[in-house]
Design an enzyme around this catalytic site. Structure first.
Site, mmCIF file in Angstrom:
data_model
loop_
_atom_site.group_PDB
_atom_site.id
_atom_site.type_symbol
_atom_site.label_atom_id
_atom_site.label_comp_id
_atom_site.label_asym_id
_atom_site.label_seq_id
_atom_site.Cartn_x
_atom_site.Cartn_y
_atom_site.Cartn_z
ATOM 1 N N VAL A 608 22.911 -64.822 -39.217
ATOM 2 C CA VAL A 608 23.021 -66.090 -39.131
ATOM 3 C C VAL A 608 21.976 -66.099 -39.150
ATOM 4 C CG1 VAL A 608 23.310 -67.942 -38.997
ATOM 5 C CG2 VAL A 608 25.262 -66.756 -38.431
ATOM 6 N N ALA A 610 19.137 -65.048 -40.192
ATOM 7 C CA ALA A 610 17.990 -63.880 -39.182
ATOM 8 C C ALA A 610 17.707 -64.169 -38.001
ATOM 9 C CB ALA A 610 16.520 -63.774 -40.809
ATOM 10 N N GLY A 663 13.463 -62.710 -56.587
ATOM 11 C CA GLY A 663 14.782 -61.670 -55.368
ATOM 12 C C GLY A 663 15.034 -62.095 -54.230
ATOM 13 N N GLU A 666 20.968 -62.679 -54.345
ATOM 14 C CA GLU A 666 21.622 -61.714 -54.602
ATOM 15 C C GLU A 666 21.217 -61.135 -55.834
ATOM 16 O OE1 GLU A 666 23.106 -59.339 -52.017
ATOM 17 O OE2 GLU A 666 21.674 -61.530 -50.721
ATOM 18 N N ASP A 677 29.207 -66.244 -48.988
ATOM 19 C CA ASP A 677 28.422 -66.295 -47.804
ATOM 20 C C ASP A 677 28.306 -66.745 -47.211
ATOM 21 O OD1 ASP A 677 26.070 -63.698 -46.883
ATOM 22 O OD2 ASP A 677 24.536 -65.113 -47.569
ATOM 23 N N LYS A 681 29.080 -66.743 -42.832
ATOM 24 C CA LYS A 681 28.305 -67.330 -41.557
ATOM 25 C C LYS A 681 29.076 -68.473 -41.006
ATOM 26 C CE LYS A 681 23.805 -65.538 -44.688
ATOM 27 N NZ LYS A 681 22.867 -66.542 -44.789
ATOM 28 N N GLY A 796 14.442 -62.778 -45.140
ATOM 29 C CA GLY A 796 13.391 -61.945 -45.714
ATOM 30 C C GLY A 796 13.918 -61.086 -44.819
#
Ligand code: ADP
Ligand code: ASP
Ligand code: MG
Length: 817
Positions: A608, A610, A663, A666, A677, A681, A796
């Site tokens: 979750v 990053a 980008g 997805e 998604d 999380k 990222g």
């Protein structure tokens, strides 16, 4: 006077022998010398192998092999000697091989090889090497005298492991040495009985020959020259990090070698100890290294001096209900074994179970079982005693040190290290002298056990994490780059060594048991093995390192499915892959429980937001007794970007295309817009806060229009999305009019979760979010009036890899003993 002995590895080939000769020349300047040689490296082994071939009737093959062995000796003579001496030496070699041929022929005819014959066969190794080397030294201008030790060392007729008659031997040595001129060059390993039969002192016994000579001649020092720099803390072939022990007491050296440190033969210490002659173990290939000094001193400090091991053992268990009552049973067992010259390496008795178990060399175990069952024939028949059971496939590890009797924690550390590495201990023994503690473990776990024990007793300041990476996409690649960059610093400042042994993507995999050079990683391509998840895991299991970690940088369900097997094998897991933790609650709880019961880490901070410290924060709050009331979060970097851009005036569908092009989404933006998604999380956050949540329980207001959810390509979907543009423009205008902003946010309160697009006032903490940032608000007992806020880049490759890296370091630091 010095006695110096060179082992088989030091005289394996002419190049090595030149080094040996340099050492001898150098020493001769300073001191009188007696030199002892082993057979040329590997020759004893070959002589035995040929006897086996002859016995099994493989005539053609053993003859060819015998010729090759003869040629090896002739070549050696050729390389070491000038022409004038060649004839004498070649004749000697040829005669010996004639004799050998006759001997083998005898074995071939009667299909039998007695220990007596085998000793005679083996004696040729030392007789040949030493004769050639004595002549070669003479050719270099050193006056030498070749001594066949059978003339001076007297033993009993226990072939294969003869016992020395010390008094006679000493007298013969002194007498012989007084009469002969020149530097005595003596065959190691061999001796003879009073009847003149050839005997040997046991495999690796040349060290012992040298010690007997040193003792008889009152040498000032005995030097054993080999292929390692002394006695190391562990066998360097098993533990790369082993290092030289500068000094050992005789008793410690004996104990280490008895339990498998073959660098010195156990019996060597006794003659030296009697006369207090120091033994120096030196490296022929690094003569300037001081090596190990073995003498009568017991040094302060360092409870454990070394760790050694014996392979290929079988555990024999004898069990009897009336065991204790039947006096004399133990005596009978040991008499039977000693009469058959079988010895056990470890004995452990548990009186409550009325059983005793003995560890024996596997090749001796069947005979031992037969003999004991014969001895206790009636007891077994009457049911008073169970039949003897054998468990093969075991090994022994022993930690050795005279000082450990002063340190009550040694056994605790030893068995904790074995337990932490999932190594099952089948039997334990501690000598009453408290010089060693030994444990019987599965042979397959031996290398792992040695490394784990070595780490605990010698490198506790220095921890190694053995890493296996699946997934070499953006995150995986970035992780490897970061590890390479920080490796030196972690080692120096954190005493943490991260070694990468395996990498795989969905197509190929590569391994390196020694750890990859991270500055020059292999390319995963057709030259490597095809990726096979099962084989990948099997390789991790086979490498069997202590402290291994699987890093899963994929988003794969298939990889997540192997977690139970990984944790079950006591391999830690670090992953940004959400699949396992957002699956069913039952499997999530089972994984956590498994990790706990196996004592390994399962770390997923990057599931979750990053690298933001969300999971660990919630975890720590819960541990310290806090209670989470509400979690509000903006967890989708892609959706944040979309709504930030929307404010600039572009239509919704165009912003989605832009996000996709950059980008930020997805490949199929529906995965982001559907909120699934985010739901995953939220489930993970909720579960971390000890709430029983399933993904299906979460109310998600998808941003994907009903008609575009199924059956449409991405392109068609983006077309359909245009129909929504007007609605979003209006939504945005209404929000603006009220001074609000649109945020796609999740709320979890008392077990209920909802994810939807909301219009938030300027007073709300999410109002000020920018770009693709994530933000999490935790309202807890302690953070009630002013909730805790965690905010920062939540997506990222770089920040995610950094979070994964931090978890890997955590694995290393937590497992410190
Ligand atoms: P040599 O031929 O000189 O007699 P050996 O092969 O008998 O040599 O013994 C040296 C080997 O012993 C080393 O190469 C090493 O692999 C092994 N060994 C096992 N345990 C130890 C230890 N604790 N320290 C050093 N060497 C060890
Ligand atoms: N050559 C004998 C052996 O290999 C003795 C020795 O090397 O010490 O066992
Ligand atoms: Mg040896």
């Amino acid at each position: 006077m010095k006695v110096i002995k060179f082992g088989g590895s030091s005289v394996e080939n002419p190049n090595n022998i030149q080094l040996v000769f340099q050492i001898i020349q150098g020493q001769l300047q300073k001191s009188e010398l007696v030199v002892v040689f082993s057979a040329f490296g590997g020759v004893t082994e070959q002589l035995f192998a040929l006897a086996n071939l002859a016995k099994s009737g493989d005539l053609g093959y053993y003859k060819t092999a015998l010729l090759a062995l003869e040629q090896r000796h002739l070549d050696m003579a050729n390389a070491l000697l000038g022409n004038e001496k060649r004839e004498k030496v070649d004749t000697f070699i040829r005669q010996r091989f004639h004799e050998l041929e006759d001997l083998y022929h005898g074995i071939f005819l009667i299909k039998e090889q007695s220990p007596r014959t085998l000793d005679y066969v083996a004696s040729f190794g030392e007789r040949l090497s030493t004769f050639i080397l004595a002549e070669a030294l003479a050719a270099q201008g050193i006056p030498t005298c070749f001594v066949d030790a059978r003339e001076i060392i007297r033993t009993d007729d226990r072939f294969g492991q003869a016992r020395v008659d010390e008094a006679t031997t000493h007298a013969q040595i002194q007498d012989y040495f007084a009469k002969q001129e020149g530097v005595k060059v003596v065959t190691g390993f061999i001796a003879s009985t009073i009847k003149g039969e050839t005997t040997t002192l046991g495999r690796s016994g040349s060290d012992y020959t040298a010690a007997i000579l040193a003792s008889a001649l009152n040498a000032e020092v005995l030097e054993i020259w080999t292929d390692v720099s002394g006695v190391l803390t562990c066998d360097p072939k098993m533990v790369y990090a082993a290092f030289t022990i500068p000094q050992l007491s005789y008793a410690e050296a004996m104990e280490l070698s008895h339990f498998g440190a073959k660098v010195i033969f156990p019996a060597t210490m006794q003659p030296a100890m009697k006369k207090n002659i120091p033994i120096q173990i030196k490296n022929t290939f690094e003569p300037s290294h001081p090596g190990t000094l073995i003498n009568g001193q017991v040094r302060e400090g360092g409870w454990i001096k070394g760790i050694s091991s014996r392979s290929n053992l079988t555990l024999m268990t004898l069990q009897s209900a009336g065991w204790m009552a039947a006096g004399g049973s133990l005596g009978r067992i040991f008499t039977v074994l000693s009469e058959a010259r079988l010895s056990s390496l470890l004995i452990s008795q548990a009186s409550s179970q009325h059983s005793i178990c003995l560890a024996l060399a596997t090749e001796e175990a069947i005979l031992a079982k037969e003999l004991i069952e014969q001895e206790f024939f009636y007891e077994i028949k009457s049911g008073e005693m169970d039949p003897v059971s054998l468990v093969p496939g075991l090994a022994l590890v022993a930690v050795v040190g005279e000082n450990m009797k002063h340190d009550p924690g040694t056994s605790g550390r030893m068995f904790r290290a074995l337990g932490q590495n999932n190594i099952n201990v089948a039997a334990i023994a501690q000598g009453s002298s408290e010089l060693n503690i030994s444990a019987i473990i599965p042979q397959a776990d031996l290398q792992k056990a040695l490394n784990a024990l070595h780490e605990v007793f010698f490198l506790s300041e220095h921890k190694v994490v053995h890493l296996f990476l699946v997934g070499t996409g953006l995150i995986g690649t970035e992780l490897l780059r970061m590890i390479a960059q920080q490796k030196e610093k972690l080692l120096l400042e954190n005493q943490l060594d991260i070694q990468v042994h395996g990498i795989a993507n969905s197509r190929y995999m590569a391994f390196d048991e020694d750890g990859f050079d991270l500055t020059n990683l292999p390319q995963l391509g057709p030259s490597k093995s095809k990726m096979d998840l099962n084989a990948f895991v099997e390789t991790i299991e086979e490498m069997n390192f202590s402290n291994s970690v699987l890093v899963d940088c994929t988003a794969s369900q298939e990889v997540a499915q192997i977690y139970p097997r990984i944790l079950g094998a006591k391999i830690a897991i670090v992953t940004p892959n959400k699949k396992a933790n957002s699956g069913s609650l039952e499997s999530y709880l089972a994984l956590k429980q498994l990790a706990k019961s196996r004592g390994v880490h399962f770390l997923y901070e990057t599931n979750v937001a990053a690298g933001l410290p969300v999971i660990n924060t919630i975890h720590d709050l819960m541990l310290s007794g806090d209670r989470v009331h509400r979690i509000e979060a903006v967890l989708s970097g892609s959706l944040n970007f979309i709504f930030s851009e929307l404010e600039k005036g572009l239509p919704f569908s165009e912003v989605v295309v832009l996000a996709k092009e950059r980008g930020y989404t997805e490949p199929d933006p529906r995965e982001d817009l559907s909120g699934l998604d985010v739901a995953r999380k939220v489930v993970i956050l909720g579960r971390e806060a000890e709430q029983k949540l399933e993904v299906e329980d979460i109310v998600v207001h998808s941003l994907v229009p009903e008609e575009a959810r199924q059956g449409l390509s991405v392109q068609e979907f983006l077309e359909v999305l245009k129909k929504q543009d007007a609605a979003y423009t209006e939504l945005l205008a209404t929000a603006k009019a009220k001074g609000e902003k649109l945020r796609f946010m999740a709320t979890l309160e008392e077990g209920k979760a909802e994810i939807r697009l909301r219009s938030l006032p300027a007073s709300h903490p999410f109002y000020g979010l920018e770009g693709s940032d994530n933000m999490i608000l935790l309202t807890t007992d302690r953070y009630y009036d002013r909730p805790m806020i965690i905010r920062g880049p939540g997506a990222g490759a770089e920040v995610t890899a950094a979070g994964v890296f931090a978890d890997v370091i955590r694995v290393g630091n937590y497992t410190r003993d």
